[in-house]
Design a protein around this motif. Structure first.
Motif, PDB file in Angstrom:
ATOM      1  N   GLY A   1       0.809  -1.219   0.000  1.00 33.91           N
ATOM      2  CA  GLY A   1       0.000   0.000   0.000  1.00 33.91           C
ATOM      3  C   GLY A   1       0.839   1.263   0.000  1.00 33.91           C
ATOM      4  O   GLY A   1       2.067   1.205  -0.050  1.00 33.91           O
ATOM      5  N   VAL A   2       0.141   2.384   0.054  1.00 31.88           N
ATOM      6  CA  VAL A   2       0.788   3.699   0.051  1.00 31.88           C
ATOM      7  C   VAL A   2       0.074   4.602   1.055  1.00 31.88           C
ATOM      8  O   VAL A   2      -1.156   4.560   1.175  1.00 31.88           O
ATOM      9  CB  VAL A   2       0.712   4.362  -1.349  1.00 31.88           C
ATOM     10  CG1 VAL A   2       1.274   5.781  -1.311  1.00 31.88           C
ATOM     11  CG2 VAL A   2       1.461   3.530  -2.375  1.00 31.88           C
ATOM     12  N   ILE A   3       0.842   5.394   1.778  1.00 30.77           N
ATOM     13  CA  ILE A   3       0.267   6.446   2.617  1.00 30.77           C
ATOM     14  C   ILE A   3       0.665   7.776   2.008  1.00 30.77           C
ATOM     15  O   ILE A   3       1.847   8.031   1.766  1.00 30.77           O
ATOM     16  CB  ILE A   3       0.765   6.358   4.068  1.00 30.77           C
ATOM     17  CG1 ILE A   3       0.233   5.100   4.738  1.00 30.77           C
ATOM     18  CG2 ILE A   3       0.326   7.602   4.857  1.00 30.77           C
ATOM     19  CD1 ILE A   3       0.732   4.911   6.159  1.00 30.77           C
ATOM     20  N   SER A   4      -0.316   8.605   1.729  1.00 26.67           N
ATOM     21  CA  SER A   4      -0.065   9.915   1.137  1.00 26.67           C
ATOM     22  C   SER A   4      -0.620  11.012   2.031  1.00 26.67           C
ATOM     23  O   SER A   4      -1.372  10.751   2.973  1.00 26.67           O
ATOM     24  CB  SER A   4      -0.714  10.009  -0.249  1.00 26.67           C
ATOM     25  OG  SER A   4      -2.125  10.047  -0.119  1.00 26.67           O
ATOM     26  N   PHE A   5      -0.244  12.248   1.731  1.00 23.89           N
ATOM     27  CA  PHE A   5      -0.811  13.368   2.461  1.00 23.89           C
ATOM     28  C   PHE A   5      -2.337  13.373   2.352  1.00 23.89           C
ATOM     29  O   PHE A   5      -3.027  13.781   3.273  1.00 23.89           O
ATOM     30  CB  PHE A   5      -0.258  14.689   1.921  1.00 23.89           C
ATOM     31  CG  PHE A   5       1.122  15.023   2.438  1.00 23.89           C
ATOM     32  CD1 PHE A   5       1.572  14.516   3.646  1.00 23.89           C
ATOM     33  CD2 PHE A   5       1.964  15.855   1.729  1.00 23.89           C
ATOM     34  CE1 PHE A   5       2.841  14.815   4.132  1.00 23.89           C
ATOM     35  CE2 PHE A   5       3.231  16.173   2.210  1.00 23.89           C
ATOM     36  CZ  PHE A   5       3.674  15.653   3.411  1.00 23.89           C
ATOM     37  N   ARG A   6      -2.858  12.889   1.224  1.00 26.81           N
ATOM     38  CA  ARG A   6      -4.316  12.868   1.055  1.00 26.81           C
ATOM     39  C   ARG A   6      -4.985  11.965   2.091  1.00 26.81           C
ATOM     40  O   ARG A   6      -6.073  12.265   2.569  1.00 26.81           O
ATOM     41  CB  ARG A   6      -4.682  12.414  -0.358  1.00 26.81           C
ATOM     42  CG  ARG A   6      -4.436  13.512  -1.373  1.00 26.81           C
ATOM     43  CD  ARG A   6      -4.838  13.122  -2.776  1.00 26.81           C
ATOM     44  NE  ARG A   6      -4.671  14.267  -3.644  1.00 26.81           N
ATOM     45  CZ  ARG A   6      -5.673  14.947  -4.199  1.00 26.81           C
ATOM     46  NH1 ARG A   6      -6.902  14.589  -3.972  1.00 26.81           N
ATOM     47  NH2 ARG A   6      -5.444  15.986  -4.967  1.00 26.81           N
ATOM     48  N   ASP A   7      -4.342  10.850   2.413  1.00 18.84           N
ATOM     49  CA  ASP A   7      -4.880   9.973   3.447  1.00 18.84           C
ATOM     50  C   ASP A   7      -4.928  10.700   4.790  1.00 18.84           C
ATOM     51  O   ASP A   7      -5.893  10.577   5.548  1.00 18.84           O
ATOM     52  CB  ASP A   7      -4.023   8.706   3.573  1.00 18.84           C
ATOM     53  CG  ASP A   7      -4.047   7.862   2.311  1.00 18.84           C
ATOM     54  OD1 ASP A   7      -5.144   7.616   1.792  1.00 18.84           O
ATOM     55  OD2 ASP A   7      -2.969   7.462   1.844  1.00 18.84           O
ATOM     56  N   LEU A   8      -3.866  11.474   5.071  1.00 16.74           N
ATOM     57  CA  LEU A   8      -3.813  12.216   6.329  1.00 16.74           C
ATOM     58  C   LEU A   8      -4.769  13.397   6.314  1.00 16.74           C
ATOM     59  O   LEU A   8      -5.341  13.759   7.351  1.00 16.74           O
ATOM     60  CB  LEU A   8      -2.373  12.683   6.588  1.00 16.74           C
ATOM     61  CG  LEU A   8      -1.314  11.582   6.608  1.00 16.74           C
ATOM     62  CD1 LEU A   8       0.063  12.168   6.890  1.00 16.74           C
ATOM     63  CD2 LEU A   8      -1.649  10.521   7.645  1.00 16.74           C
ATOM     64  N   PHE A   9      -4.952  14.013   5.134  1.00 17.84           N
ATOM     65  CA  PHE A   9      -5.923  15.113   5.011  1.00 17.84           C
ATOM     66  C   PHE A   9      -7.321  14.633   5.406  1.00 17.84           C
ATOM     67  O   PHE A   9      -8.052  15.319   6.115  1.00 17.84           O
ATOM     68  CB  PHE A   9      -5.984  15.625   3.566  1.00 17.84           C
ATOM     69  CG  PHE A   9      -4.770  16.400   3.125  1.00 17.84           C
ATOM     70  CD1 PHE A   9      -3.806  16.799   4.033  1.00 17.84           C
ATOM     71  CD2 PHE A   9      -4.598  16.718   1.785  1.00 17.84           C
ATOM     72  CE1 PHE A   9      -2.689  17.509   3.619  1.00 17.84           C
ATOM     73  CE2 PHE A   9      -3.489  17.437   1.363  1.00 17.84           C
ATOM     74  CZ  PHE A   9      -2.528  17.834   2.273  1.00 17.84           C
ATOM     75  N   ARG A  10      -7.681  13.475   4.894  1.00 13.01           N
ATOM     76  CA  ARG A  10      -9.029  12.953   5.165  1.00 13.01           C
ATOM     77  C   ARG A  10      -9.241  12.730   6.663  1.00 13.01           C
ATOM     78  O   ARG A  10     -10.307  13.027   7.216  1.00 13.01           O
ATOM     79  CB  ARG A  10      -9.255  11.649   4.395  1.00 13.01           C
ATOM     80  CG  ARG A  10      -9.389  11.846   2.903  1.00 13.01           C
ATOM     81  CD  ARG A  10      -9.821  10.577   2.198  1.00 13.01           C
ATOM     82  NE  ARG A  10      -9.920  10.796   0.769  1.00 13.01           N
ATOM     83  CZ  ARG A  10      -8.942  10.573  -0.096  1.00 13.01           C
ATOM     84  NH1 ARG A  10      -7.780  10.104   0.332  1.00 13.01           N
ATOM     85  NH2 ARG A  10      -9.100  10.792  -1.382  1.00 13.01           N
ATOM     86  N   ILE A  11      -8.203  12.216   7.317  1.00 16.39           N
ATOM     87  CA  ILE A  11      -8.302  12.002   8.764  1.00 16.39           C
ATOM     88  C   ILE A  11      -8.455  13.341   9.480  1.00 16.39           C
ATOM     89  O   ILE A  11      -9.257  13.497  10.402  1.00 16.39           O
ATOM     90  CB  ILE A  11      -7.050  11.256   9.290  1.00 16.39           C
ATOM     91  CG1 ILE A  11      -6.991   9.844   8.716  1.00 16.39           C
ATOM     92  CG2 ILE A  11      -7.066  11.201  10.814  1.00 16.39           C
ATOM     93  CD1 ILE A  11      -5.722   9.112   9.044  1.00 16.39           C
ATOM     94  N   SER A  12      -7.702  14.341   9.041  1.00 11.34           N
ATOM     95  CA  SER A  12      -7.769  15.666   9.659  1.00 11.34           C
ATOM     96  C   SER A  12      -9.165  16.251   9.554  1.00 11.34           C
ATOM     97  O   SER A  12      -9.692  16.825  10.515  1.00 11.34           O
ATOM     98  CB  SER A  12      -6.767  16.619   8.982  1.00 11.34           C
ATOM     99  OG  SER A  12      -5.452  16.206   9.221  1.00 11.34           O
ATOM    100  N   LEU A  13      -9.783  16.100   8.369  1.00 10.05           N
ATOM    101  CA  LEU A  13     -11.116  16.661   8.174  1.00 10.05           C
ATOM    102  C   LEU A  13     -12.177  15.876   8.937  1.00 10.05           C
ATOM    103  O   LEU A  13     -13.123  16.435   9.487  1.00 10.05           O
ATOM    104  CB  LEU A  13     -11.469  16.692   6.683  1.00 10.05           C
ATOM    105  CG  LEU A  13     -10.722  17.732   5.847  1.00 10.05           C
ATOM    106  CD1 LEU A  13     -11.208  17.667   4.407  1.00 10.05           C
ATOM    107  CD2 LEU A  13     -10.922  19.136   6.392  1.00 10.05           C
ATOM    108  N   GLU A  14     -12.009  14.558   8.967  1.00 12.15           N
ATOM    109  CA  GLU A  14     -12.990  13.723   9.658  1.00 12.15           C
ATOM    110  C   GLU A  14     -12.985  13.972  11.165  1.00 12.15           C
ATOM    111  O   GLU A  14     -14.028  14.050  11.808  1.00 12.15           O
ATOM    112  CB  GLU A  14     -12.698  12.240   9.390  1.00 12.15           C
ATOM    113  CG  GLU A  14     -13.030  11.810   7.967  1.00 12.15           C
ATOM    114  CD  GLU A  14     -12.492  10.422   7.666  1.00 12.15           C
ATOM    115  OE1 GLU A  14     -11.931   9.786   8.594  1.00 12.15           O
ATOM    116  OE2 GLU A  14     -12.619   9.969   6.521  1.00 12.15           O
ATOM    117  N   LEU A  15     -11.795  14.135  11.722  1.00 14.73           N
ATOM    118  CA  LEU A  15     -11.681  14.287  13.167  1.00 14.73           C
ATOM    119  C   LEU A  15     -11.558  15.740  13.603  1.00 14.73           C
ATOM    120  O   LEU A  15     -11.836  16.079  14.746  1.00 14.73           O
ATOM    121  CB  LEU A  15     -10.461  13.507  13.691  1.00 14.73           C
ATOM    122  CG  LEU A  15     -10.468  12.005  13.406  1.00 14.73           C
ATOM    123  CD1 LEU A  15      -9.201  11.371  13.962  1.00 14.73           C
ATOM    124  CD2 LEU A  15     -11.692  11.352  14.010  1.00 14.73           C
TER     125      LEU A  15
END
Length: 274
Positions: free
Chosen positions: A173-187
């Motif tokens: 898999g891959v972890i990108s800033f977009r994955d972290l962005f989504r977490i930031s917005l969700e939480l």
């Protein structure tokens, strides 16, 4: 094919927008950069990578809705419409940027990116091979690694995505800033016991050895699946896969099926210079 033919109309955002506005628009449009406007005039450009590096390294207690994008945006790099794709590629590499803007502050004619140069490379068939332009050194982490270690590695290497391997050293898999962005917005919209939003806590939590950054593992955050290509295939085949899957790069496999490196849009842009 001229630069005019591969350029696109820029997507914009107002200078008085907040960081959360930028993140939402980047995710909604699936773009990696926005032109910043003030009174109808371009005053800067903000990219996904700029936002990610700032988001995870900023130490203030401001929430995402309180951070002005003027703290993050960078100057627009303008070029004349007569510039060739090869000259554009060379300028991008020299300046360390992923896009150029056609025209001037008074008259923006379009914007083009590394993705557009990849499209250009694909349409102008070449016999160049992946192995001749791939990057052998790449940043990776393991699926069981706590998130704070993953983010720390991304910041140290100034990369916006990282390959995740399992215990058998296979890319999964891959972890990108977009994955972290989504977490930031969700939480980030949730509130703590005192009534304050916790976006600042989440931001610090990515790097925290206690709480969120420690209990979350790479495999829980990553986007699953890896797109790969053999080292001896044509570079145009890599371009096709990059564009079809809307990714910034591919894992390159050697003759034994092991990871030998990566081939990215930046590598393709370098190939255009030769």
């Amino acid at each position: 094919m001229s630069i005019n033919e591969i350029s696109n109309k820029p997507i914009t955002i107002l200078k008085d927008s907040t960081l959360s506005d930028v993140i939402r628009k980047l995710l909604e449009t699936k773009l990696s950069r926005l032109i910043v406007l003030e009174s109808g005039n371009p005053v800067g450009i903000i990219t996904e990578k700029d936002v990610g590096l700032f988001l995870l390294s900023e130490t203030s207690k401001q929430g995402l809705d309180d951070i002005s994008i003027s703290k993050i945006m960078k100057p627009v790099l303008y070029v004349d419409e007569g510039i060739t794709p090869k000259e554009s590629a060379k300028l991008m590499i020299e300046k360390g940027v992923s896009s150029l803007t056609l025209g001037s502050a008074d008259n923006i004619q379009g914007i083009f990116t590394k993705t557009d140069l990849v499209k250009y490379f694909l349409k102008n068939s070449s016999e160049k091979k992946v192995v001749d332009y791939m990057t052998h050194n790449f940043v990776f982490t393991h699926s069981a690694a706590p998130l704070f270690k993953v983010v720390k590695k991304m910041l140290e290497n100034k990369v916006s995505r990282i390959i995740v391997k399992n215990q058998n050293e296979e890319a999964v898999g891959v972890i990108s800033f977009r994955d972290l962005f989504r977490i930031s917005l969700e939480l980030g919209s949730e509130e703590d016991d005192t009534g304050f939003t916790i976006s600042d806590q989440i931001r610090k939590g990515f790097l925290s050895e206690e709480g969120f950054g420690d209990i979350s593992l790479a495999r829980e955050v990553m986007s699953k699946g890896i797109i790969s290509i053999k080292f001896n295939e044509k570079l145009t085949s890599a371009c096709q896969l990059i564009l079809e899957n809307n990714v910034s790069g591919l894992v390159v496999l050697d003759g034994n099926g092991d990871i030998a490196g990566i081939i990215s849009k930046t590598d393709v842009v370098r190939a255009l210079i030769d």
